[in-house]
Design a protein around this motif. Structure first.
Motif, short mmCIF file in Angstrom:
data_model
loop_
_atom_site.label_atom_id
_atom_site.label_comp_id
_atom_site.label_asym_id
_atom_site.label_seq_id
_atom_site.Cartn_x
_atom_site.Cartn_y
_atom_site.Cartn_z
N PHE A 163 0.84 -1.20 0.00
CA PHE A 163 0.00 0.00 0.00
C PHE A 163 0.87 1.25 0.00
O PHE A 163 2.00 1.23 0.48
N SER A 164 0.30 2.33 -0.52
CA SER A 164 0.93 3.64 -0.49
C SER A 164 0.15 4.58 0.41
O SER A 164 -1.08 4.53 0.45
N LEU A 165 0.87 5.43 1.12
CA LEU A 165 0.26 6.49 1.93
C LEU A 165 0.66 7.86 1.40
O LEU A 165 0.73 8.84 2.15
N TYR A 166 0.87 7.93 0.09
CA TYR A 166 1.22 9.20 -0.55
C TYR A 166 0.07 10.19 -0.38
O TYR A 166 -1.09 9.80 -0.16
N ALA A 167 0.37 11.46 -0.52
CA ALA A 167 -0.58 12.54 -0.18
C ALA A 167 -1.89 12.48 -0.94
O ALA A 167 -2.91 12.97 -0.46
N THR A 168 -1.92 11.86 -2.13
CA THR A 168 -3.16 11.83 -2.93
C THR A 168 -3.99 10.57 -2.69
O THR A 168 -5.08 10.46 -3.26
N LYS A 169 -3.49 9.63 -1.90
CA LYS A 169 -4.18 8.35 -1.76
C LYS A 169 -5.42 8.47 -0.86
O LYS A 169 -5.63 9.47 -0.19
N ASN A 170 -6.23 7.39 -0.83
CA ASN A 170 -7.48 7.42 -0.07
C ASN A 170 -7.26 7.68 1.42
O ASN A 170 -8.07 8.33 2.06
N ILE A 171 -6.21 7.12 1.99
CA ILE A 171 -5.68 7.60 3.27
C ILE A 171 -4.21 7.91 3.04
O ILE A 171 -3.56 7.29 2.19
N MET A 172 -3.67 8.85 3.81
CA MET A 172 -2.32 9.30 3.49
C MET A 172 -1.63 9.81 4.73
O MET A 172 -2.24 10.06 5.77
N CYS A 173 -0.31 9.98 4.61
CA CYS A 173 0.45 10.67 5.66
C CYS A 173 1.54 11.53 5.02
O CYS A 173 2.53 11.86 5.64
N GLY A 174 1.34 11.90 3.75
CA GLY A 174 2.32 12.68 3.00
C GLY A 174 3.18 11.77 2.16
O GLY A 174 3.13 11.79 0.94
#
Length: 366
Positions: free
Chosen positions: A174-185
């Protein structure tokens, strides 16, 4: 401007970050452990290992699976480059399979013909937020003793026959990049039920370290910080509501665009939930203007749109060197010419959707 993406940051995230700052523990620490425990419970897996990007997640998963030079990994040519770059980073060869035009995901019917004695793993990508035909891939993987690494970077919370993305394959990324459904930057997560894989990933993300200055193998600095994890913990609590909002926005687009000739709307396959990381249309010749004209017209009217992705991966030079050329994957190439994504994130309001629908219909009838 109605933006194509907008992270939703509330007082909970801000307060959580402030608490970490006050604690003085900024690097990987208790917040990372809290997030990992919560994410594993959310997906229904025994383990979740946090790293600093979705790319790092795929890289770590491939390493843990023992993929290396001389091995082959089957995946799709229609994805972000971060799906394939980690295959190259471990020295393996990407073997590509065309997509299902309805879902944009890898076509399982074409996988088995690409399997050789060097094949080690399959990486299906859950593009735009919908899981692929996983049962078909699982049958193939078991028949040939292959590892399945889910690229679920765009599909947190999506389900397949009641199971969450990340709990289907050998590992999920999974990615937590800023544009994802949930994120952390910036951030990433690997899920698995396999303890040995979890141990290998933990070591890999910290320079191959198994104990204080004890090194088992090569590794990288792929740790997630407690600052990022603090945001991720709060975002995960909101994941279901974020996804529900995206689904509600998508449903309004489905109704509002159903009668517009030349637009092909997203398809959700029965037994699956789509979490709409992107709401992606196809612009066909009967629409009246081409894709670029459509994109330009929307942007000029204050509607942000995106093209994900304008070039299939087999046509990118450092991947084409494996012998790929234009014409090899006609469905992926056709999709790359037709797709366009509309704003569907939780900050898109009902009024925004009305504006977008009105604008699209004006363009269609211009």
């Amino acid at each position: 401007m109605i933006t194509i993406a907008a992270p939703e940051i509330g007082p909970e995230e801000i307060g959580a970050v402030n608490e970490v700052l006050k604690s003085g523990m900024l690097a990987q620490g208790p917040k990372v452990a809290e997030f990992e425990s919560a994410f594993a419970a959310f997906c229904g897996t025994k383990y979740a290992l946090a790293v600093n990007s979705g790319t790092a997640a795929i890289h770590a998963a491939l390493f843990a699976a023992g993929v290396g030079p001389g091995d082959e990994v089957i995946t799709t040519p229609f994805s972000f480059i971060a799906t394939i770059n980690p295959i190259l980073m471990v020295g393996a060869k990407p073997v590509l399979v065309d997509i299902d035009p309805l879902t944009f995901n890898i076509d399982p019917a074409q996988i088995e013909a690409k399997i050789t004695s060097a094949t080690k793993a399959i990486i299906p990508v859950y593009l735009y937020g919908q899981v692929c035909d996983y049962d078909a891939i699982d049958r193939i993987a078991k028949k040939h003793s292959l590892v399945v690494i889910e690229d679920a970077c765009q599909a947190v919370g999506a389900t397949y026959e009641g199971k969450k993305a990340g709990a289907l394959g050998t590992m999920g990324c999974f990615s937590l990049y800023a544009t994802k459904n949930i994120m952390c930057g910036e951030g990433g997560v690997i899920t698995t039920d396999d303890e040995a894989l979890a141990v290998a990933i933990k070591q890999f993300r910290q320079h191959g370290m198994s104990g204080t200055y004890q090194y088992e193998h090569i590794g990288y600095n792929y740790r997630l910080s407690d600052l990022h994890a603090a945001i991720a913990v709060e975002q995960l609590k909101k994941c279901d509501s974020f996804n529900k909002h995206r689904q509600e926005n998508a449903a309004q687009f489905d109704v509002g665009l159903a009668d517009v000739p030349g637009l092909v709307l997203p398809t959700t396959i029965p037994g699956r939930t789509h979490v709409y990381h992107q709401y992606t249309l196809r612009i066909q010749a009967t629409f009246g203007v081409n894709r670029q004209e459509f994109v330009d017209a929307l942007r000029e009217r204050g509607v942000g749109v995106g093209v994900y992705y304008p070039q299939p991966l087999h046509m990118i030079p450092h991947i084409a060197r494996f012998g790929y050329k234009k014409g090899d994957f006609p469905e992926a190439e056709k999709a790359a010419q037709e797709v366009v994504s509309l704003p569907v994130h939780p900050k898109v309001s009902a009024d925004d959707i009305k504006t977008i629908l009105t604008t699209i219909k004006e363009i269609a009838h211009a």
